[in-house]
Every structure is written in structure tokens, then in C-alpha cells.
Design a protein around this motif. Structure first.
Motif, short mmCIF file in Angstrom:
data_model
loop_
_atom_site.label_atom_id
_atom_site.label_comp_id
_atom_site.label_asym_id
_atom_site.label_seq_id
_atom_site.Cartn_x
_atom_site.Cartn_y
_atom_site.Cartn_z
N THR A 161 0.94 -1.18 -0.09
CA THR A 161 -0.09 -0.08 -0.03
C THR A 161 1.06 1.26 0.03
N SER A 162 0.43 2.18 -0.44
CA SER A 162 1.24 3.66 -0.44
C SER A 162 1.22 4.40 0.93
N PHE A 163 0.04 4.08 1.67
CA PHE A 163 0.22 5.01 3.08
C PHE A 163 0.15 4.22 4.11
N PHE A 164 0.75 4.18 5.21
CA PHE A 164 0.46 3.49 6.66
C PHE A 164 -0.78 3.32 7.02
N LYS A 165 -1.72 4.40 6.55
CA LYS A 165 -3.19 4.36 7.13
C LYS A 165 -3.85 3.47 6.31
N GLU A 166 -3.68 3.25 5.40
CA GLU A 166 -4.21 2.23 4.21
C GLU A 166 -4.12 0.95 4.61
N ALA A 167 -2.62 0.80 4.97
CA ALA A 167 -2.23 -0.70 5.52
C ALA A 167 -2.84 -0.98 6.72
N ILE A 168 -2.97 -0.09 7.79
CA ILE A 168 -3.54 -0.34 9.03
C ILE A 168 -5.06 -0.73 8.79
N ILE A 169 -5.65 -0.02 8.12
CA ILE A 169 -7.17 -0.29 7.75
C ILE A 169 -7.26 -1.45 7.19
N LYS A 170 -6.35 -2.11 6.38
CA LYS A 170 -6.57 -3.49 5.62
C LYS A 170 -6.66 -4.68 6.75
N GLY A 171 -5.57 -4.32 7.76
CA GLY A 171 -5.23 -5.25 8.69
C GLY A 171 -6.39 -5.26 9.86
N VAL A 172 -7.01 -4.16 10.06
CA VAL A 172 -8.18 -4.09 10.94
C VAL A 172 -9.31 -4.57 10.50
N LYS A 340 -1.08 6.21 23.73
CA LYS A 340 -0.77 4.91 23.11
C LYS A 340 -1.94 4.26 23.26
N PRO A 341 -2.67 4.28 22.27
CA PRO A 341 -4.22 3.50 22.04
C PRO A 341 -3.80 2.26 21.66
N GLY A 342 -2.87 1.53 21.61
CA GLY A 342 -2.55 0.25 21.23
C GLY A 342 -3.80 -0.97 21.77
N ILE A 343 -4.45 -0.56 22.76
CA ILE A 343 -5.58 -1.27 23.37
C ILE A 343 -6.58 -1.62 22.49
N LEU A 344 -6.98 -0.51 21.40
CA LEU A 344 -7.94 -0.55 20.39
C LEU A 344 -7.69 -1.72 19.50
N VAL A 345 -6.71 -2.33 19.47
CA VAL A 345 -6.43 -3.34 18.49
C VAL A 345 -6.25 -4.70 19.38
N ASN A 346 -5.17 -4.44 20.41
CA ASN A 346 -4.80 -5.69 21.13
C ASN A 346 -6.14 -6.48 21.66
N ASN A 372 -15.06 2.33 13.59
CA ASN A 372 -14.70 1.65 12.43
C ASN A 372 -13.29 1.58 12.12
N PRO A 373 -12.86 0.84 11.14
CA PRO A 373 -11.57 0.49 10.68
C PRO A 373 -10.72 1.73 10.64
N GLU A 374 -11.24 2.86 9.61
CA GLU A 374 -10.65 4.01 9.47
C GLU A 374 -10.42 5.01 10.81
N ARG A 375 -11.16 4.96 11.75
CA ARG A 375 -11.12 5.72 12.84
C ARG A 375 -10.08 4.94 13.81
N VAL A 376 -10.00 3.75 13.77
CA VAL A 376 -8.89 2.94 14.51
C VAL A 376 -7.83 3.43 14.23
N ALA A 377 -7.55 3.27 12.77
CA ALA A 377 -6.07 3.72 11.99
C ALA A 377 -5.72 5.07 12.40
N ASN A 378 -6.79 6.09 12.51
CA ASN A 378 -6.37 7.38 12.70
C ASN A 378 -5.84 7.38 14.24
N TYR A 379 -6.43 6.84 15.21
CA TYR A 379 -5.59 6.71 16.52
C TYR A 379 -4.51 6.17 16.57
N LEU A 380 -4.09 5.02 15.88
CA LEU A 380 -2.98 4.57 15.80
C LEU A 380 -1.73 5.27 15.25
#
Length: 383
Positions: A161-172, A340-346, A372-380
Motif C-alpha cells: 500500500t502507499s500509505f500507513f493508514k491504508e495498511a492499518i485499515i486493511k489489517g483491522v 498509546k491507544p494500542g488497546i484498541l487493537v490488542n 470503524n477501521p478508519e477511525r481505529v487507524a487514525n488513532y494508531l
């Protein structure tokens, strides 16, 4: 604590008056109603008395020391403490060289362990970013791998992917389930309860949900509280309900809960506020389970978790609560109190429980967001 008292014949007008004087984030303690006789003996009108806490700045230790009341005894005590600290520092210098503690640096690279040898390039940079946000190494690896392809030159995984945010959204999207908006059918009674430890914000966020349902979705909402233990809890909840002009009930056992629910044929959804209980207090959790047993079989239970919990403690809370209650979703609060909002995915990945809403502050009803996935990615990534 200083309390202001407002008296009049319109409760909404009294609340507005309090907001004008003290600001929008007022804390309503309670209100009283009495029938006042008019000129004619058979004609009465209701008179309200509203009690509101006046916000005051908390006084710190240094403020106290700066007051004139600071006496010689305190001076001698502080001098003694300073000498003890100087003595301790000198003894440490004799035994070892004291290295200065480096300041916190958001851009500081965390050493990547051999656990991530299969990754390269941008994938490693993204893993480093997630680790800084307190995402557990195993979870970071799982999320990033979903957005990777095999790099031909190194034979390792790199981002496709071109951007980190896009990559995180994919995983989430692949690894976390989201409840989406509350789906309420008019005319069909839905019951939703909020459980969780003390201090996570169950009552405040319950009324954020209630405000959304009443104001924006035009639904018929009622609130039931079983929090009869905390001082002022019922009064605060009743005041919120009165502002929204919705029915409010307080119950203490399963029989009364069942009876109250059976009388709500004209209500679309009932929100149940519960008392905060430590996840180590099995006896109290058992009591709460018995009371909620008076609800219907389709009751939806949301576990409220603060984002400033440590990951290990949050997992312990979920595991202990789910032995008593069928947890349908996780409701995150206090995202504004951590960087440090890692708890949102952990938490959702390790427990496999869907996530619903996130609270971004204390204002009712503004500070509430649907996850939603985009909001989680924004926080991370810190957006």
C-alpha cells in the motif's frame, strides 16, 4: 465542595440558567419538586429546586506551600528531606555513574527484534510505529502482514500500500469485528446493559447513547439504573433522564427489573446502567448477574473499558467479566487520556469480541464516536 441552588417553576429554564453561570459542563447533583399552592386552594403548581456543583480549581501541593500558613515546622521537615536526598545521591555516585534519563521522543525508533526478520522496508517502519503506540508485537505482526506482499529482491514481506493508514485499515478490517450503528426496530423492545469496572464512565456514556437515540433517531428510550450503591448515582442519572424527557427507573433486584421491563410495551429500547464492580470481586459480580437475570433473553451486554488501562489488566477484566456475562461488544472510553491507544487493537483481536463505540471526552452527547477501521487507524497513527 460548593453548591449553587436554583429555584423556579421550569426545570429546563433552571438548568439553562446554571449553564449560563457555570458553563456547559455543569454537574447536576439533584433536584427537588414540591407542589406550591396558589391564590386558589384547589390550584397547585410545581416548584423546582435544582442543586448544581460549582467547579473549583483543585489546589496542588505547591500552592499549599506558597500560602502564608506555611510554618517553621514544614520548613524544617523539607530541609531534612533535602539532606536525605543529597546524601542518597552522593552514595549512588560512589557506586556507579548515573546516566541521565533521555526525554520522551515520539520519533525514537524501537529496536526491532528477530521476531520481525521476515519483514523489510516500510513494513518494518509501520511495525515500529505500532509498537510505539503500545500495540503488542504479535498483534502488530498480524496487522501489518495483512497489507504486505513478497519483496522479490529481499524475499521478505513489505507493504503493498502507499500509505500507513491504508495498511492499518486493511489489517483491522480483516482481524477486528465492528458492531456498526445500533439497529433499533420501532415497536420492538430492545434491552442493552452496560457493565464494567468503577470509574470507566458507564453512566455518562450511556446517556450519550440515549441522547443519540432520542434526538437524532427519534426513538422512545427508557433508562433503568441498578446502581443504588454509589452516593448520588441515582440523582445524577435521574437528572440526565429529565433533561432528555425520558422515563427513568431504579431497581434493586431481578424481580423488579422483570416487572419494570414488562410494563414498557411502548418503548423501543431500554438502557440499563449498572454499578461499577472490580473484576476481582466475584461476590459482587455474582449479585449483579442475578439482578440482570431479570432481563429478557435477548439482552445485549456491552463491556465498558478505559483506553488508559494496561493491556494485561484489560485482558484480565474481559476474561473475568465474561465468566459472568455474555459480552456482546466492547465500548472504549477515555481515548483522550492516552497517547498509546494500542488497546484498541490488542483487546478485540485477543478476545475476538466486536467493538462498538468510543468516548472522546466528557461532553454529552457530543463526545461519542462509532468505531470503524478508519477511525481505529487514525488513532494508531496519531491523526
Amino acid at each position: 465542595m460548593k453548591i449553587n441552588k436554583y429555584e423556579g417553576y421550569d426545570l429546563d429554564a433552571l438548568i439553562e440558567e446554571a449553564k449560563r453561570e457555570l458553563g456547559n459542563d455543569i454537574k447536576i447533583l439533584s433536584y427537588e419538586v414540591e407542589d406550591e399552592r396558589g391564590i386558589f386552594p384547589f390550584k397547585k403548581r410545581k416548584k423546582y429546586t435544582l442543586f448544581v456543583e460549582v467547579p473549583t480549581a483543585q489546589e496542588g501541593f505547591l500552592d499549599i506551600l506558597s500560602k502564608e500558613e506555611k510554618n517553621e515546622e514544614i520548613d524544617r521537615f523539607l530541609e531534612k528531606i533535602e539532606k536525605m536526598i543529597d546524601k542518597k545521591i552522593e552514595s549512588l555516585k560512589l557506586n556507579q555513574t548515573i546516566l541521565p534519563t533521555p526525554p520522551h521522543n515520539e520519533n525514537q525508533q524501537i529496536p526491532i527484534s528477530e521476531e520481525f526478520n521476515e519483514f523489510t522496508g516500510d513494513a518494518l517502519d509501520l511495525i515500529n510505529l505500532l509498537l510505539k503506540k503500545d500495540v503488542e508485537p504479535k498483534i502488530a505482526k498480524i496487522l501489518v502482514k495483512e497489507a504486505c506482499g513478497l519483496d522479490i529482491d529481499t524475499n521478505k514481506f513489505d507493504l503493498n500500500t502507499s500509505f500507513f493508514k491504508e495498511a492499518i485499515i486493511k489489517g483491522v478490517q480483516k482481524k477486528i469485528r465492528f458492531t456498526g450503528p445500533l439497529k433499533i426496530q420501532k415497536g420492538g423492545l430492545k434491552v442493552k446493559a452496560f457493565v464494567g469496572p468503577t470509574g470507566v464512565g458507564k453512566t455518562t456514556n450511556l446517556f450519550k447513547i440515549a441522547s443519540e437515540l432520542v434526538i437524532n433517531q427519534k426513538l422512545k428510550v427508557a433508562v433503568i439504573s441498578i446502581d443504588t450503591f454509589k452516593v448520588g448515582a441515582i440523582q445524577q442519572a435521574r437528572a440526565y433522564a429529565n433533561i432528555l424527557n425520558i422515563p427513568f427507573f431504579a431497581v434493586t433486584d431481578s424481580k423488579n427489573l422483570r416487572k419494570t421491563l414488562s410494563s414498557m410495551s411502548n418503548i423501543d429500547i431500554v438502557l440499563i446502567d449498572t454499578v461499577g464492580r472490580s473484576h476481582y470481586d466475584y461476590w459482587r459480580l455474582g449479585e449483579m448477574k442475578e439482578i440482570l437475570g431479570g432481563g429478557n433473553d435477548l439482552m445485549d451486554i456491552s463491556l465498558v473499558i478505559s483506553c488508559n488501562y494496561k493491556n494485561s489488566e484489560a485482558i484480565e477484566i474481559v476474561n473475568r467479566y465474561r465468566t459472568f456475562f455474555p459480552i456482546n461488544s466492547i465500548f472504549f472510553t477515555k481515548i483522550d487520556e492516552t497517547y498509546k491507544p494500542g488497546i484498541l487493537v490488542n483487546l478485540p483481536i485477543k478476545t475476538e469480541i466486536p467493538v462498538s463505540f468510543i468516548s472522546t471526552g466528557q461532553r454529552v452527547p457530543e463526545d461519542l464516536r462509532l468505531l470503524n477501521p478508519e477511525r481505529v487507524a487514525n488513532y494508531l497513527i496519531g491523526e
